[in-house]
Design an enzyme around this catalytic site. Structure first.
Site, PDB file in Angstrom:
ATOM      1  N   HIS A 161       7.405 -35.188  22.521  1.00  0.00           N
ATOM      2  CA  HIS A 161       8.551 -35.700  22.949  1.00  0.00           C
ATOM      3  C   HIS A 161       8.252 -37.393  22.430  1.00  0.00           C
ATOM      4  O   HIS A 161       7.136 -37.993  22.636  1.00  0.00           O
ATOM      5  CB  HIS A 161       8.543 -36.051  24.483  1.00  0.00           C
ATOM      6  CG  HIS A 161       9.568 -36.699  24.986  1.00  0.00           C
ATOM      7  ND1 HIS A 161      10.991 -36.301  25.041  1.00  0.00           N
ATOM      8  CD2 HIS A 161       9.637 -38.013  25.275  1.00  0.00           C
ATOM      9  CE1 HIS A 161      11.976 -37.322  25.384  1.00  0.00           C
ATOM     10  NE2 HIS A 161      10.981 -38.505  25.627  1.00  0.00           N
ATOM     11  N   ILE A 176      13.901 -24.460  27.963  1.00  0.00           N
ATOM     12  CA  ILE A 176      13.208 -23.060  28.036  1.00  0.00           C
ATOM     13  C   ILE A 176      13.547 -22.574  29.315  1.00  0.00           C
ATOM     14  O   ILE A 176      13.167 -22.843  30.470  1.00  0.00           O
ATOM     15  CB  ILE A 176      11.654 -23.369  27.704  1.00  0.00           C
ATOM     16  CG1 ILE A 176      11.427 -23.758  26.473  1.00  0.00           C
ATOM     17  CG2 ILE A 176      11.042 -21.931  27.805  1.00  0.00           C
ATOM     18  CD1 ILE A 176      11.701 -23.170  25.315  1.00  0.00           C
TER      19      ILE A 176
HETATM   20  C1  GRF Z   1      10.909 -35.608  17.110  1.00  0.00           C
HETATM   21  O1  GRF Z   1      11.145 -36.838  17.295  1.00  0.00           O
HETATM   22  C2  GRF Z   1      10.523 -34.707  18.320  1.00  0.00           C
HETATM   23  O2  GRF Z   1       9.545 -35.733  19.109  1.00  0.00           O
HETATM   24  C3  GRF Z   1      11.518 -34.492  19.336  1.00  0.00           C
HETATM   25  O3  GRF Z   1      12.518 -34.042  18.208  1.00  0.00           O
HETATM   26  C4  GRF Z   1      12.169 -34.780  16.872  1.00  0.00           C
HETATM   27  C5  GRF Z   1      12.178 -33.781  16.043  1.00  0.00           C
HETATM   28  O4  GRF Z   1      11.987 -34.236  14.713  1.00  0.00           O
HETATM   29  N1  GRF Z   1      11.408 -33.514  20.296  1.00  0.00           N
HETATM   30  P1  GRF Z   1      11.678 -33.121  13.288  1.00  0.00           P
HETATM   31  O5  GRF Z   1      12.846 -32.080  13.340  1.00  0.00           O
HETATM   32  O6  GRF Z   1      10.222 -32.520  13.834  1.00  0.00           O
HETATM   33  O7  GRF Z   1      11.977 -33.899  12.093  1.00  0.00           O
END
Ligand code: GRF
Length: 190
Positions: free
Chosen positions: A108, A92
């Site tokens: 995360h 960002i």
């Molecule tokens: C998740 O594991 C999140 O923690 C990370 O990216 C992934 C996204 O998965 N930032 P989705 O697109 O929500 O299935």
């Protein structure tokens, strides 16, 4: 409270958030799903739930600044008050950060500050830790460095494959993220 979700790919977290909104667990409205890839599967999910969605790609702009300016305009148009990043694979920039101080939240798939970056699950798996987890945090100008709002640990079984660990992490994400978003929304409204 008007929320926007920014995503880049599958959108399973987006789906979990939408379901929590639809179930009345998050007292807010998702006014926009934005994807930075036209063919991101998350766009299909938004359409299915009749959530307004938009996408454009960085390569369609002269530079990152112009891309973010367009994104900011889109968010303003929808009167967005809180931005939820759900698998949004971009840093960002300062324009967005300044416009939404403490109003951009990310999830995360590791226990920050351990294993930041693009491959939080795989890095923890390869480090053979006995415990990893999920972190929800505010965004600042660093990569996965902003103030932590909530964390939940996930035990790594020595017998786990990477795929099994990914599955466990995602299940925790889908519970934790909607719950924490609900708390944030209520706190802002209080
Ligand atoms: C998740 O594991 C999140 O923690 C990370 O990216 C992934 C996204 O998965 N930032 P989705 O697109 O929500 O299935």
């Amino acid at each position: 409270m008007k929320l926007a979700v920014l995503a880049s790919g599958n959108g399973s977290n987006f789906e979990a958030i939408v379901q929590a909104v639809e179930a009345g667990q998050i007292p807010a409205e998702i006014v926009l799903l934005f994807a930075d890839h036209h063919d991101a599967y998350v766009m299909e999910r938004a359409k299915k739930h009749r959530i307004p969605c938009a996408s454009f790609e960085l390569k369609e702009f002269e530079n990152k600044q112009a891309y973010e300016k367009a994104l900011l305009e889109l968010l303003a148009e929808h009167q967005v008050e809180l931005i939820i990043l759900a698998g949004y694979m971009r840093i960002i920039g300062p324009g967005l950060l300044e416009a939404y101080p403490n109003r951009i939240v990310n999830i995360h798939p590791a226990l920050l500050p351990s294993f930041p970056g693009l491959h939080g699950i795989r890095d923890a798996f390869e480090a053979k830790v006995s415990e990893t987890g999920v972190t929800v945090h505010y965004i600042d100008s660093g990569v996965d460095t902003g103030p932590i709002i909530a964390q939940e640990a996930v035990a790594v079984d020595p017998a786990d494959t990477l795929e099994q660990l990914e599955e466990k992490i995602h299940q925790v994400e889908h519970q934790l993220y909607p719950r924490v978003i609900a708390e944030i929304v209520k706190e802002i409204q209080a």
